[in-house]
Scaffold this active site. Sequence first.
Site, PDB file in Angstrom:
ATOM      1  N   GLU A 170       0.827  -1.206   0.000  1.00 50.67           N
ATOM      2  CA  GLU A 170       0.000   0.000   0.000  1.00 50.67           C
ATOM      3  C   GLU A 170       0.866   1.262   0.000  1.00 50.67           C
ATOM      4  OE1 GLU A 170      -4.105  -0.581   1.836  1.00 50.67           O
ATOM      5  OE2 GLU A 170      -3.284   0.987   3.101  1.00 50.67           O
ATOM      6  N   HIS A 200       7.361 -26.689  -0.629  1.00 47.67           N
ATOM      7  CA  HIS A 200       6.665 -27.767  -1.340  1.00 47.67           C
ATOM      8  C   HIS A 200       5.505 -27.225  -2.170  1.00 47.67           C
ATOM      9  CE1 HIS A 200       8.935 -30.901   0.863  1.00 47.67           C
ATOM     10  NE2 HIS A 200       9.055 -29.887   1.706  1.00 47.67           N
ATOM     11  N   LYS A 252     -14.571   0.827  -3.767  1.00 40.50           N
ATOM     12  CA  LYS A 252     -15.667   1.230  -2.877  1.00 40.50           C
ATOM     13  C   LYS A 252     -16.735   1.977  -3.675  1.00 40.50           C
ATOM     14  CE  LYS A 252     -12.631   1.861   1.099  1.00 40.50           C
ATOM     15  NZ  LYS A 252     -12.047   2.800   2.031  1.00 40.50           N
TER      16      LYS A 252
HETATM   17  O1  PA5 Z   1      -3.355   1.482   5.934  1.00 38.65           O
HETATM   18  C1  PA5 Z   1      -4.432   2.015   5.758  1.00 38.65           C
HETATM   19  O2  PA5 Z   1      -4.603   3.241   5.860  1.00 38.65           O
HETATM   20  C2  PA5 Z   1      -5.656   1.194   5.406  1.00 38.65           C
HETATM   21  O3  PA5 Z   1      -5.327  -0.145   5.240  1.00 38.65           O
HETATM   22  C3  PA5 Z   1      -6.708   1.306   6.503  1.00 38.65           C
HETATM   23  O4  PA5 Z   1      -6.148   0.881   7.711  1.00 38.65           O
HETATM   24  C4  PA5 Z   1      -7.938   0.476   6.174  1.00 38.65           C
HETATM   25  O5  PA5 Z   1      -8.463   0.859   4.940  1.00 38.65           O
HETATM   26  C5  PA5 Z   1      -8.980   0.623   7.250  1.00 38.65           C
HETATM   27  O6  PA5 Z   1      -9.335   1.957   7.407  1.00 38.65           O
HETATM   28  P1  PA5 Z   1     -10.066   2.487   8.705  1.00 38.65           P
HETATM   29  O7  PA5 Z   1      -9.147   2.312   9.853  1.00 38.65           O
HETATM   30  O8  PA5 Z   1     -10.350   3.929   8.418  1.00 38.65           O
HETATM   31  O9  PA5 Z   1     -11.317   1.673   8.863  1.00 38.65           O
END
Ligand code: PA5
Length: 421
Positions: free
Chosen positions: A274, A295, A409
């Site tokens: 990310e 494996h 989303k």
């Molecule tokens: O690293 C990040 O910012 C994302 O993975 C969020 O943690 C994830 O989308 C969850 O978001 P939130 O904590 O607002 O529910």
Amino acid sequence: MLRIDTSAVPAAKLEALLPQTLEAHNKLQNKSGAGASFTDWVTLPEDYDKAEYRRLLEAAERVREQSKVLVVVGIGGSYLGPRAVNEYLTGDPSLEILFAGCNLSGDALQKLTNRIGNRDFTVNVISKSGGTTEPAVAFRYFRALAEAKYGKDGAKSRIIATTDKSRGILKSLSDAEGYETFVIPDGVGGRYSVLTPVGLLPIAAAGINTNALIAGAQAMMESCKTAKGLENAALAYAAARNVLYNGGKKIEVLASFDPDFVSMGEWWKQLYGESEGKDGKGLFPAAVSYTADLHSMGQYMQQGERTLFETFIRTDTPKNGITVETDPANTDGLNFLAGKTIDEINDAAYQGTKKAHTDGGVPCLTVETGVKGAEALGQLIYFFEYACGVSGYLLGVNPFDQPGVEAYKTNMFQLLGKPGV
Ligand code: PA5
């Protein structure tokens, strides 16, 4: 102290990249790079809110007293960290930690409900935005379950929200209902949040030593700040990744020989995927658990397309392990292993694998974490976070945003008829 072996990358190339690596490091230290407002995690192991931390430890104790199950509701950065630490360090089994809100499977929710059964439970809902669909849906479900079992008032002491200090639906709902809340600091994004209440509350509830975890992170924070040049393990790792990436290695495979490390691999994948996968760039992070995956993925690692490199995680072998016994009949032919611990055999598997993969054209880095425990894990977590920030800046991306996560989303909400989308 954690160490890294980057000898698979020519030293001259790492040296040549040093000026840019130091520039990236300075951007993190001076808060002058892209996304700087989300880099408060850099000093978090020292700057964390001590009063809130004490309250958190009390809440964790209360959870342990009143429940047999803690249901952690969250997704992405709001669940991978606590899950990874709890699985790697194996908390106290008298409290089972279950994770919900990290998928949209009704079947999974039903299985969790069945697993809780008649046992007493507490819910810790974690969401920085407070509005992420997966945890929001699961929280509505578990809130109703808690209220049905304990009554509206009784449920209040069994629901804890970890969220923004003032913004978001989860915060306003929690304030209105009277739930205890903990704060995810403004300047810490989800995937860098394991050392905030996001991770610390479930980890403390599991009976894991959070003081040691923080102390480890603190030691690594100091090292990342002060260690010079390529003696700085995080800088060496970031530089090595960048050299390999620019040399055509587009996939990094994180490999551990400890089955407890699987969820740490998931945490690491999110952290790097990310943070770096944007603007058409970024190493693809994959993780394997050896020897099981030798494996399944071993063949590819040995002879597949040579676009990958491997980073091994090594912890010191425990001294007292199960030993292979001598069998006088030796019908299975295993007496050549007699007297060796399983962990010594595992170590030989690691040495053999690293040599085979190196011979097969896979550059191998190795991160040595020291003795397995909360302190070493705190070091490892901070090391990966810091190296990720440096690595993202070296790559020329903002490692602290995730604009691409929104696309699915919008489509999903349109399909579901959400008003205003
Ligand atoms: O690293 C990040 O910012 C994302 O993975 C969020 O943690 C994830 O989308 C969850 O978001 P939130 O904590 O607002 O529910």
